[in-house]
Design a protein around this motif. Structure first.
Motif, PDB file in Angstrom:
ATOM      1  N   PRO A  63       0.833  -1.202   0.000  1.00  0.00           N
ATOM      2  CA  PRO A  63       0.000   0.000   0.000  1.00  0.00           C
ATOM      3  C   PRO A  63       0.864   1.248   0.000  1.00  0.00           C
ATOM      4  N   ARG A  64       0.262   2.373  -0.303  1.00  0.00           N
ATOM      5  CA  ARG A  64       0.995   3.624  -0.228  1.00  0.00           C
ATOM      6  C   ARG A  64       1.307   3.959   1.230  1.00  0.00           C
ATOM      7  N   PRO A  65       2.560   4.348   1.527  1.00  0.00           N
ATOM      8  CA  PRO A  65       2.874   4.750   2.905  1.00  0.00           C
ATOM      9  C   PRO A  65       1.985   5.880   3.407  1.00  0.00           C
ATOM     10  N   SER A  66       1.579   6.792   2.526  1.00  0.00           N
ATOM     11  CA  SER A  66       0.699   7.884   2.949  1.00  0.00           C
ATOM     12  C   SER A  66      -0.659   7.346   3.376  1.00  0.00           C
ATOM     13  N   ASP A  67      -1.164   6.320   2.680  1.00  0.00           N
ATOM     14  CA  ASP A  67      -2.444   5.728   3.064  1.00  0.00           C
ATOM     15  C   ASP A  67      -2.320   4.983   4.397  1.00  0.00           C
ATOM     16  N   VAL A  68      -1.180   4.317   4.597  1.00  0.00           N
ATOM     17  CA  VAL A  68      -0.946   3.621   5.870  1.00  0.00           C
ATOM     18  C   VAL A  68      -0.905   4.631   7.010  1.00  0.00           C
ATOM     19  N   PHE A  69      -0.232   5.753   6.788  1.00  0.00           N
ATOM     20  CA  PHE A  69      -0.160   6.791   7.815  1.00  0.00           C
ATOM     21  C   PHE A  69      -1.541   7.360   8.115  1.00  0.00           C
ATOM     22  N   GLN A  70      -2.341   7.580   7.088  1.00  0.00           N
ATOM     23  CA  GLN A  70      -3.699   8.091   7.285  1.00  0.00           C
ATOM     24  C   GLN A  70      -4.546   7.088   8.059  1.00  0.00           C
ATOM     25  N   THR A  71      -4.389   5.803   7.744  1.00  0.00           N
ATOM     26  CA  THR A  71      -5.117   4.762   8.482  1.00  0.00           C
ATOM     27  C   THR A  71      -4.701   4.740   9.944  1.00  0.00           C
ATOM     28  N   LEU A  72      -3.407   4.936  10.182  1.00  0.00           N
ATOM     29  CA  LEU A  72      -2.912   4.955  11.561  1.00  0.00           C
ATOM     30  C   LEU A  72      -3.452   6.151  12.325  1.00  0.00           C
ATOM     31  N   VAL A  73      -3.561   7.292  11.660  1.00  0.00           N
ATOM     32  CA  VAL A  73      -4.130   8.482  12.299  1.00  0.00           C
ATOM     33  C   VAL A  73      -5.594   8.242  12.657  1.00  0.00           C
ATOM     34  N   GLU A  74      -6.354   7.688  11.726  1.00  0.00           N
ATOM     35  CA  GLU A  74      -7.767   7.386  11.991  1.00  0.00           C
ATOM     36  C   GLU A  74      -7.898   6.341  13.096  1.00  0.00           C
ATOM     37  N   PHE A  75      -7.017   5.378  13.110  1.00  0.00           N
ATOM     38  CA  PHE A  75      -7.017   4.331  14.139  1.00  0.00           C
ATOM     39  C   PHE A  75      -6.778   4.935  15.514  1.00  0.00           C
ATOM     40  N   THR A  76      -5.912   5.942  15.559  1.00  0.00           N
ATOM     41  CA  THR A  76      -5.618   6.600  16.843  1.00  0.00           C
ATOM     42  C   THR A  76      -6.767   7.495  17.271  1.00  0.00           C
ATOM     43  N   GLN A  77      -7.307   8.279  16.350  1.00  0.00           N
ATOM     44  CA  GLN A  77      -8.375   9.219  16.678  1.00  0.00           C
ATOM     45  C   GLN A  77      -9.658   8.511  17.112  1.00  0.00           C
ATOM     46  N   SER A  78      -9.902   7.319  16.583  1.00  0.00           N
ATOM     47  CA  SER A  78     -11.113   6.577  16.946  1.00  0.00           C
ATOM     48  C   SER A  78     -11.019   5.915  18.311  1.00  0.00           C
ATOM     49  N   GLY A  79      -9.842   5.931  18.912  1.00  0.00           N
ATOM     50  CA  GLY A  79      -9.659   5.282  20.204  1.00  0.00           C
ATOM     51  C   GLY A  79      -9.338   3.805  20.107  1.00  0.00           C
ATOM     52  N   GLN A  80      -9.297   3.257  18.898  1.00  0.00           N
ATOM     53  CA  GLN A  80      -9.004   1.842  18.720  1.00  0.00           C
ATOM     54  C   GLN A  80      -7.548   1.503  19.052  1.00  0.00           C
ATOM     55  N   LEU A  81      -6.656   2.482  18.900  1.00  0.00           N
ATOM     56  CA  LEU A  81      -5.250   2.220  19.203  1.00  0.00           C
ATOM     57  C   LEU A  81      -5.068   1.867  20.671  1.00  0.00           C
ATOM     58  N   VAL A  82      -5.622   2.696  21.548  1.00  0.00           N
ATOM     59  CA  VAL A  82      -5.507   2.422  22.987  1.00  0.00           C
ATOM     60  C   VAL A  82      -6.240   1.136  23.339  1.00  0.00           C
ATOM     61  N   LEU A  83      -7.396   0.921  22.720  1.00  0.00           N
ATOM     62  CA  LEU A  83      -8.199  -0.261  23.010  1.00  0.00           C
ATOM     63  C   LEU A  83      -7.458  -1.547  22.658  1.00  0.00           C
ATOM     64  N   ASN A  84      -6.655  -1.532  21.610  1.00  0.00           N
ATOM     65  CA  ASN A  84      -5.925  -2.720  21.185  1.00  0.00           C
ATOM     66  C   ASN A  84      -4.506  -2.782  21.746  1.00  0.00           C
ATOM     67  N   LEU A  85      -3.888  -1.622  21.928  1.00  0.00           N
ATOM     68  CA  LEU A  85      -2.505  -1.610  22.384  1.00  0.00           C
ATOM     69  C   LEU A  85      -2.380  -1.895  23.874  1.00  0.00           C
ATOM     70  N   ALA A  86      -3.327  -1.405  24.674  1.00  0.00           N
ATOM     71  CA  ALA A  86      -3.246  -1.591  26.124  1.00  0.00           C
ATOM     72  C   ALA A  86      -3.202  -3.068  26.528  1.00  0.00           C
ATOM     73  N   PRO A  87      -4.109  -3.932  26.039  1.00  0.00           N
ATOM     74  CA  PRO A  87      -4.005  -5.344  26.421  1.00  0.00           C
ATOM     75  C   PRO A  87      -2.745  -6.015  25.894  1.00  0.00           C
ATOM     76  N   SER A  88      -2.252  -5.586  24.734  1.00  0.00           N
ATOM     77  CA  SER A  88      -1.022  -6.177  24.197  1.00  0.00           C
ATOM     78  C   SER A  88       0.166  -5.858  25.096  1.00  0.00           C
ATOM     79  N   ILE A  89       0.271  -4.600  25.517  1.00  0.00           N
ATOM     80  CA  ILE A  89       1.378  -4.216  26.388  1.00  0.00           C
ATOM     81  C   ILE A  89       1.277  -4.942  27.725  1.00  0.00           C
TER      82      ILE A  89
END
Length: 278
Positions: A64-90
């Motif tokens: 995929p385009r790195p810019s699209d991956v970065f945009q997906t990561l931004v949306e993933f963070t803004q939606s709160g899904q990053l904390v929801l998935n990263l916290a149990p992993s850590i």
């Protein structure tokens, strides 16, 4: 006279070459600091992939385009899904690795310090070390259930064996001359272990810790791909099932950053514990 002068000059030449200070760091030559080069190479690679995907040199079904991956990561963070998935992993990584590394250092020290324990446990460690730990995940699920217990057990077992090997190998590599010197000064066995063996083995133990934690991250992803609702591994599995490359690479990027942070944490511990080596 000219020949004598030449000879004298030639004799002084090597002395001048050898008189310069040789800087050491941790028993080796001091490496030059070129951090900016690594970042530059990374940016160049990302730029090449971005250009290749935009120009059609690289198929969007491959990368995929790195810019699209970065945009997906931004949306993933803004939606709160990053904390929801990263916290149990850590949480899983910390608990599982702490159990495995603590047990591994303890067993490794016992093997390194006591010949009877070495004779009994080294064959056992050698037998279980080559076993792919991911292959044991179904067995851990049967033993500990599909919830958190099996994930902790897999990560702990995966970090245990390399820590054992690194620890008793580090103890074996401690300079025996220092131990004999301590004995000649009348130090007790406990004092020799505490003041000579442990400090001398610490660089090897910390080096093994880097490998063990990297293995722990790999096993974390494998464990979360089986029976986990949240976690970076579960997120990557869902993205792969939908063939959503942007989300998949975003999850891989999160794991890469997690690995960098873990390595940086070990480096900080190393600087604090190994000040005597600088």
């Amino acid at each position: 006279m000219a020949e004598t002068g030449t000879t004298a000059a030639g004799a002084q030449g090597p002395r001048k070459a050898q008189s310069g200070p040789v800087v050491f760091r941790g028993g080796g030559f001091r490496p030059a600091d070129h951090r900016g080069i690594g970042l530059l190479v990374l940016i160049m690679l990302i730029g090449v992939v971005e250009l290749g995907t935009r120009q059609g040199w690289i198929s969007p079904l491959t990368l995929p385009r790195p810019s699209d991956v970065f945009q997906t990561l931004v949306e993933f963070t803004q939606s709160g899904q990053l904390v929801l998935n990263l916290a149990p992993s850590i949480s899983r990584l910390i608990i599982g690795s702490a159990l495995g590394i603590a047990a591994g250092i303890g067993v490794g020290l016992l093997i390194g310090l006591f010949s009877v324990i070495r004779a009994g446990l080294v064959p056992v460690v050698a037998a279980i070390f080559p076993i792919p730990k991911i292959a044991l995940l179904p067995l851990f699920v049967i033993w500990f259930g599909i919830d958190e217990g099996s994930k902790y057990a897999l990560i702990a077992f995966g970090t245990f064996t390399p820590t054992v090997v690194a620890t008793y190998g580090a103890v074996d590599n401690v300079d025996r001359t220092l131990i004999r010197m301590g004995q000649s000064f009348g130090l007790s066995w406990i004092s020799i272990v505490r003041k000579i063996v442990l400090p001398g083995a610490m660089p090897g133990i910390l080096s093994g810790l880097r490998i063990s934690l990297a293995i722990g991250i790999i096993l974390l992803v494998a464990a979360e791909m089986l029976g986990a609702e949240y976690g970076i591994g579960a997120y990557i599995l869902q993205a792969g099932a939908l063939y959503d490359l942007e989300r998949l690479f975003a999850g891989v990027l999160i794991l890469s950053v997690l690995g960098i942070l873990v390595n940086a944490g070990v480096s900080l511990v190393e600087k604090r514990l190994l000040r005597w080596r600088v």
